[in-house]
Design an enzyme around this catalytic site. Structure first.
Site, PDB file in Angstrom:
ATOM      1  N   ASP A   1       9.919  -4.171  -1.067  1.00  0.00           N
ATOM      2  CA  ASP A   1       9.996  -5.339  -1.948  1.00  0.00           C
ATOM      3  C   ASP A   1      10.622  -5.002  -3.292  1.00  0.00           C
ATOM      4  O   ASP A   1      11.579  -5.652  -3.735  1.00  0.00           O
ATOM      5  CB  ASP A   1       8.606  -5.943  -2.162  1.00  0.00           C
ATOM      6  CG  ASP A   1       8.028  -6.539  -0.896  1.00  0.00           C
ATOM      7  OD1 ASP A   1       8.629  -6.347   0.185  1.00  0.00           O
ATOM      8  OD2 ASP A   1       6.987  -7.196  -0.972  1.00  0.00           O
TER       9      ASP A   1
ATOM     10  N   ARG B   1      -4.947  -3.224 -11.219  1.00  0.00           N
ATOM     11  CA  ARG B   1      -3.878  -4.077 -11.740  1.00  0.00           C
ATOM     12  C   ARG B   1      -3.845  -4.172 -13.267  1.00  0.00           C
ATOM     13  O   ARG B   1      -2.759  -4.117 -13.855  1.00  0.00           O
ATOM     14  CB  ARG B   1      -3.951  -5.469 -11.103  1.00  0.00           C
ATOM     15  CG  ARG B   1      -3.705  -5.459  -9.593  1.00  0.00           C
ATOM     16  CD  ARG B   1      -2.380  -4.771  -9.255  1.00  0.00           C
ATOM     17  NE  ARG B   1      -2.111  -4.755  -7.822  1.00  0.00           N
ATOM     18  CZ  ARG B   1      -2.053  -3.656  -7.104  1.00  0.00           C
ATOM     19  NH1 ARG B   1      -2.295  -2.471  -7.650  1.00  0.00           N
ATOM     20  NH2 ARG B   1      -1.772  -3.715  -5.815  1.00  0.00           N
TER      21      ARG B   1
ATOM     22  N   ASP C   1      -2.729 -10.678  -6.868  1.00  0.00           N
ATOM     23  CA  ASP C   1      -2.104  -9.765  -7.823  1.00  0.00           C
ATOM     24  C   ASP C   1      -1.195 -10.466  -8.815  1.00  0.00           C
ATOM     25  O   ASP C   1      -1.077 -10.047  -9.961  1.00  0.00           O
ATOM     26  CB  ASP C   1      -1.328  -8.671  -7.083  1.00  0.00           C
ATOM     27  CG  ASP C   1      -2.239  -7.598  -6.520  1.00  0.00           C
ATOM     28  OD1 ASP C   1      -3.396  -7.528  -6.958  1.00  0.00           O
ATOM     29  OD2 ASP C   1      -1.800  -6.833  -5.650  1.00  0.00           O
TER      30      ASP C   1
ATOM     31  N   SER D   1       0.099  -3.824   5.660  1.00  0.00           N
ATOM     32  CA  SER D   1       0.305  -3.811   4.217  1.00  0.00           C
ATOM     33  C   SER D   1      -0.815  -2.981   3.614  1.00  0.00           C
ATOM     34  O   SER D   1      -2.002  -3.267   3.848  1.00  0.00           O
ATOM     35  CB  SER D   1       0.261  -5.243   3.665  1.00  0.00           C
ATOM     36  OG  SER D   1       0.286  -5.222   2.248  1.00  0.00           O
TER      37      SER D   1
END
Length: 406
Positions: free
Chosen positions: A18, A100, A129, A181
């Site tokens: 990505d 995060r 996220d 993932s």
């Protein structure tokens, strides 16, 4: 897409498919802006970081910064959350959620340092996220613009991303064979997608990465001693270490015995339910050790309040509100309770289970003299009668009223 006047943008870069595609996409869709890649080292697999700077430059980044956040992550983000006892929906130890805000904070700091006017992340429009990144951006640098490609571009599949890079002759090690993932840091690794997308499918062996299958774990239990000071793990088996090193040690022990596996369906902030297999071996041991000391030290009302703090904190952290006043307030209360949470715990690891088998604390409220079933000279049983009469007084009055009104 219209050019939003962005000249330099800092991208939270992982080196995966990505974010590799995001670099050229940003340059093409934002007027040839300069893209600076930011890599947060929060304890992910070392091989993921090998050659990552060259990879970012080959994708079109002007610079790539790799910042070591491992110690800060465990010390200033994980340990404070542990003090509150936070568990999201009863079982999730918030591995991705806690990571995060520190990534986004360091990203903002780099953006301000290099004079960037925008920030970018690779989170999708379906997940949590995006909220966590952008809430942190807003709290720390509201003047910076935010670009979220997954909410803007028309690339909707792994195949489309691979073709996009192929057309631009940008090398990638990614392939269509990727099934799951995964998100990994020093605290945990999560696995989603693949067979896990159906909750009726049992997880395959390849759904688990760090931990040994509990059925294949050693047949002999192993004991580990954990020392706690002010609600923080400071030593393992008598050896004082930094928070990150304590976690490293316990991760190895826990993984060896299949500790820390959960398979859950959780409620995302955006309203979608998602299923994941999470592995948090060292963290699971830490939590058990902290609860063991708390059982000795905290009185009933204090423990109840700590549980309420943990419940509230789990939602605050999960939702990405790390830099909100509410998080600081909850943290201050937890720290006040943790001042006396000092002690030593012996835990037994066996076939996926962690059991506290010994615990002691100089602040312990446990008294053998009062708790004994044998004869004692400190407790007068007659005192209980007056206590019960007062404790049940409202019930007595209610019953008398009902009798009188019949």
């Amino acid at each position: 897409m219209q050019n939003q006047g962005i000249k330099k943008i800092v991208l939270a870069y992982s080196g995966g498919l990505d974010t590799s595609a995001i670099i050229p996409w940003l340059k093409e869709n934002h007027g040839g802006c300069e893209v600076v890649a930011f890599v947060a080292d929060i304890g992910q697999e070392r091989s993921d970081l090998e050659g990552i700077e060259q990879k970012a430059l080959q994708s079109g980044a002007s610079e790539c910064y790799v910042v070591d956040l491992r110690e800060e992550f465990i010390r200033d983000y994980v340990y404070p959350v542990l003090q509150t006892g936070a568990l999201y929906e009863g079982s999730y130890l918030l591995g991705t959620s806690m990571a995060r805000p520190i990534i986004a904070k360091a990203q903002v700091e780099l953006a301000l340092k290099v004079g960037a006017d925008a920030l970018c992340h690779g989170a999708t429009g379906k997940g949590n996220d995006q909220v966590r990144f952008e809430t942190t951006y807003t709290a720390l640098a509201p003047q910076l613009k935010v670009v979220a490609p997954w909410r803007e571009w028309n690339l909707r599949s792994r195949e489309a991303l691979l073709n996009y890079l192929k057309e631009r002759r940008i090398p990638t090690t990614a392939s269509l064979e990727k099934i799951y993932s995964r998100d990994e840091n020093a605290w945990h690794i999560s696995t989603e997608g693949g067979v896990l997308e159906s909750p009726w499918n049992a997880p395959n062996k390849d759904c688990w990465v760090w931990t040994v299958d509990p059925q294949e774990a050693p047949d002999q239990p192993e004991q580990v001693t954990v020392t706690v000071e002010k609600g923080r793990v400071v030593a393992v088996n008598g050896e004082h270490q930094s928070p990150y090193k304590c976690l490293e040690t316990l991760n190895l022990l826990g993984a060896k015995h299949g500790v820390g596996r959960i398979d859950i369906v959780e409620n995302r902030l955006v309203g979608i339910k998602s299923r994941g297999c999470y592995e948090t071996p060292g963290g699971t041991i830490m939590v058990a050790a902290l609860r063991g000391v708390e059982q000795l030290v905290l009185d009933r009302d204090s423990f109840k309040w700590r549980e309420q703090l943990g419940l509230e904190m789990s939602y605050v952290v999960y939702d990405g509100r790390w830099f909100a006043p509410l998080r600081r307030s909850l943290q201050a209360s937890a720290e006040a309770l943790a001042k006396e949470v000092n002690g030593e715990v012996v835990l037994q690891l066996y076939k996926g289970q962690v059991t506290v088998i010994q615990k002691k604390s100089t602040n312990s409220l446990y008294s053998e003299e009062f708790a004994t079933f044998g004869e004692d000279e400190v407790y007068d049983h007659r005192h209980a009668g007056g206590f019960i009469r007062l404790f049940s007084l409202s019930s007595r009055i209610r019953a008398l009223n009902e009798k009188k009104n019949k």
